[in-house]
Design a protein around this motif. Structure first.
Motif, PDB file in Angstrom:
ATOM      1  N   ALA A 137       0.849  -1.211   0.000  1.00 42.21           N
ATOM      2  CA  ALA A 137       0.000   0.000   0.000  1.00 42.21           C
ATOM      3  C   ALA A 137       0.877   1.251   0.000  1.00 42.21           C
ATOM      4  CB  ALA A 137      -0.922  -0.011   1.215  1.00 42.21           C
ATOM      5  N   LEU A 138       1.936   1.227   0.805  1.00 44.28           N
ATOM      6  CA  LEU A 138       2.803   2.410   0.871  1.00 44.28           C
ATOM      7  C   LEU A 138       3.598   2.601  -0.425  1.00 44.28           C
ATOM      8  CD1 LEU A 138       3.959   2.258   4.598  1.00 44.28           C
ATOM      9  CD2 LEU A 138       2.495   3.978   3.536  1.00 44.28           C
ATOM     10  N   ARG A 139       3.928   1.470  -1.083  1.00 44.35           N
ATOM     11  CA  ARG A 139       4.631   1.595  -2.370  1.00 44.35           C
ATOM     12  C   ARG A 139       3.729   2.284  -3.393  1.00 44.35           C
ATOM     13  NH1 ARG A 139       5.401  -3.423  -3.435  1.00 44.35           N
ATOM     14  NH2 ARG A 139       3.767  -3.503  -5.006  1.00 44.35           N
ATOM     15  N   VAL A 140       2.438   1.879  -3.393  1.00 42.82           N
ATOM     16  CA  VAL A 140       1.494   2.482  -4.348  1.00 42.82           C
ATOM     17  C   VAL A 140       1.298   3.977  -4.035  1.00 42.82           C
ATOM     18  CG1 VAL A 140      -0.904   2.471  -5.169  1.00 42.82           C
ATOM     19  CG2 VAL A 140       0.318   0.301  -4.837  1.00 42.82           C
ATOM     20  N   THR A 141       1.054   4.300  -2.778  1.00 40.93           N
ATOM     21  CA  THR A 141       0.854   5.730  -2.462  1.00 40.93           C
ATOM     22  C   THR A 141       2.110   6.537  -2.796  1.00 40.93           C
ATOM     23  OG1 THR A 141       1.456   5.358  -0.143  1.00 40.93           O
ATOM     24  CG2 THR A 141      -0.893   5.391  -0.638  1.00 40.93           C
ATOM     25  N   GLY A 142       3.270   5.900  -2.584  1.00 40.39           N
ATOM     26  CA  GLY A 142       4.537   6.589  -2.877  1.00 40.39           C
ATOM     27  C   GLY A 142       4.742   6.852  -4.354  1.00 40.39           C
ATOM     28  N   LYS A 143       4.173   5.967  -5.204  1.00 47.05           N
ATOM     29  CA  LYS A 143       4.369   6.127  -6.657  1.00 47.05           C
ATOM     30  C   LYS A 143       3.338   7.059  -7.301  1.00 47.05           C
ATOM     31  CE  LYS A 143       5.515   2.476  -9.222  1.00 47.05           C
ATOM     32  NZ  LYS A 143       5.372   1.093  -9.720  1.00 47.05           N
ATOM     33  N   LEU A 144       2.219   7.278  -6.604  1.00 47.19           N
ATOM     34  CA  LEU A 144       1.187   8.148  -7.203  1.00 47.19           C
ATOM     35  C   LEU A 144       1.740   9.564  -7.376  1.00 47.19           C
ATOM     36  CD1 LEU A 144      -1.953   6.876  -5.249  1.00 47.19           C
ATOM     37  CD2 LEU A 144      -1.675   6.837  -7.753  1.00 47.19           C
ATOM     38  N   GLU A 145       1.419  10.168  -8.503  1.00 45.95           N
ATOM     39  CA  GLU A 145       1.959  11.503  -8.779  1.00 45.95           C
ATOM     40  C   GLU A 145       0.894  12.588  -8.703  1.00 45.95           C
ATOM     41  OE1 GLU A 145       3.949  11.055 -12.536  1.00 45.95           O
ATOM     42  OE2 GLU A 145       5.395   9.631 -11.697  1.00 45.95           O
ATOM     43  N   LEU A 146      -0.305  12.284  -9.248  1.00 46.22           N
ATOM     44  CA  LEU A 146      -1.368  13.299  -9.210  1.00 46.22           C
ATOM     45  C   LEU A 146      -2.102  13.288  -7.882  1.00 46.22           C
ATOM     46  CD1 LEU A 146      -2.961  12.999 -12.764  1.00 46.22           C
ATOM     47  CD2 LEU A 146      -1.663  14.913 -11.827  1.00 46.22           C
ATOM     48  N   PHE A 147      -2.305  12.117  -7.317  1.00 43.70           N
ATOM     49  CA  PHE A 147      -2.994  11.992  -6.033  1.00 43.70           C
ATOM     50  C   PHE A 147      -2.014  12.411  -4.934  1.00 43.70           C
ATOM     51  CE2 PHE A 147      -5.582   9.577  -8.814  1.00 43.70           C
ATOM     52  CZ  PHE A 147      -6.856   9.551  -8.270  1.00 43.70           C
TER      53      PHE A 147
END
Ligand code: PLP
Length: 373
Positions: free
Chosen positions: A312-322
């Motif tokens: 989950a933290l990897r995904v949030t870390g990769k988001l650019e617009l969100f």
């Protein structure tokens, strides 16, 4: 008889707020804290004495929300929590309250502390058990949140109202007055954190209460306490709120469309375990949402990614617009790893709470696709 105006029209015209002094088509910002009396000591404007009581800018913002809620009276507060606290403070010592569990953590934490201090019997009940709990315990106050944050569960307002003799307070923050007019469904008082979609620009902290029965003792007590204890919204915040609400129905429509499209896309994605969103047919409470929400299901959803905390933290870390930030309902999309904020409440470690803004949906979906890859 003139036909009642649609919410989009009420909002665009700020419920008719103008500036008669200059002829301006927008109301003036009036920051004065105190107001003149004439030679015979009569107030120049009998409704303006001192700005802890009221102000033109606050009345203008309240008039817009009152009209959108189909309410008889509306009171603004300096935050959503101040609005919730105002209702609980109107309870006598040793009263009783039923509060939905699994709602916004800040509310639960404050209510527990307050009820303990005031010897108020507090019963916490999950959304699915609210009706039998209300039938079994005739509480003075029932607080529900629909849809709930961050589980997105919906509660049937009319059914809970039928099951309780006490005051029904509905936190409708995630629905907004555009998608659900809680008073029409039987709520005694509807509350919103106006910090969220009502303001929608992440630059005003405010809360609001509305009622269809301002003559009731509880409302009079809340009103008197706001005035005497000074939990008032400043004129500048009220002015900004009035400005922001001109586009509220437009923003809510777009944000809800974006949230639904994103929820559907993510539900079909291989890297996603589940999506909590009232607009998805498999979601618990979809039927209630269909009956109770008009024009969309709101901008808030929660996504369970496959895997655990690190995923989950990897995904949030990769988001650019969100943007990685708390809160919801703004024009810019946000994500939050709720478990980091409230690790003790049973929030899954792979849950990412999402607030969709008004960006183009293709960009939002592309951002999630690259983050999940
Ligand atoms: C559902 C809900 N209710 C109440 C609040 C509290 O509002 P505020 O932050 O304006 O005090 C929040 C804030 O996140 C919320 O999400």
């Amino acid at each position: 008889m003139k036909k009642p105006l649609h919410p989009a029209t009420i909002a665009a015209h700020a419920a008719g707020a103008l500036d008669p002094q200059s002829g301006g088509v927008v109301p003036a910002l009036q920051p004065s804290t105190t107001f003149l009396r004439d030679e015979s000591y009569a107030l120049v404007r009998p409704d303006n004495i001192y700005s802890r009581d009221n102000s033109d800018n606050m009345r203008q913002a309240e008039a817009v929300i009152r009209a959108l809620e189909n309410a008889q009276d509306t009171l603004l507060f300096p935050s959503g929590m101040a609005a919730i606290a105002a209702v609980f403070r109107a309870l006598p010592n040793r009263a009783s309250a039923i509060v939905q569990s699994g709602i916004y953590w800040g509310t639960t934490a404050w209510v527990r502390d307050f009820c303990a201090r005031r010897e108020i019997t507090l019963i916490e009940a999950p959304a699915a058990d609210l009706i039998p709990t209300c039938q079994a315990h005739p509480a003075d106050l029932v607080l529900i949140e629909t849809p709930s944050n961050p589980w997105l569960l919906t509660v049937d307002i009319a059914a809970v109202k039928q099951a309780t003799k006490g005051i029904l307070l509905v936190d409708g923050t995630a629905a907004t007055p555009v998608l659900t007019r809680a008073l029409d469904h039987g709520a005694d008082i509807v509350m919103h954190s106006a910090t969220k979609a009502i303001n929608g620009h992440s630059d005003v902290l405010a809360g609001v209460l509305s009622t269809a029965a301002p003559e009731r003792d509880v409302w009079q007590a809340i009103k008197a306490d706001r005035k005497m204890a000074g939990a008032i919204l400043g004129p500048f915040e009220a002015w900004l709120l009035t400005r922001a609400m001109r586009t509220l129905p437009l923003r809510v429509e777009r944000m809800s469309q974006n949230a639904l499209a994103l929820a559907q896309h993510l539900m079909a994605h291989d890297a996603v375990e589940d999506v909590f969103y009232p607009g998805l047919p498999h979601h618990q409470g979809h039927d209630i949402a269909l009956r109770q929400m008009q024009g969309g299901f709101g901008s808030l959803l929660s996504v369970l990614v496959k895997g655990g905390r690190a995923d989950a933290l990897r995904v949030t870390g990769k988001l650019e617009l969100f943007l990685r930030a708390t809160s919801l309902g703004g024009v810019e999309s946000l994500v939050e790893h709720r478990h980091t904020i409230e690790p003790h409440t049973g929030i899954p470690e792979n849950l990412i709470r999402v607030s969709t803004g008004i960006e183009h949906i293709d960009d939002l979906i592309a951002d999630w696709d690259q983050a999940l890859a």
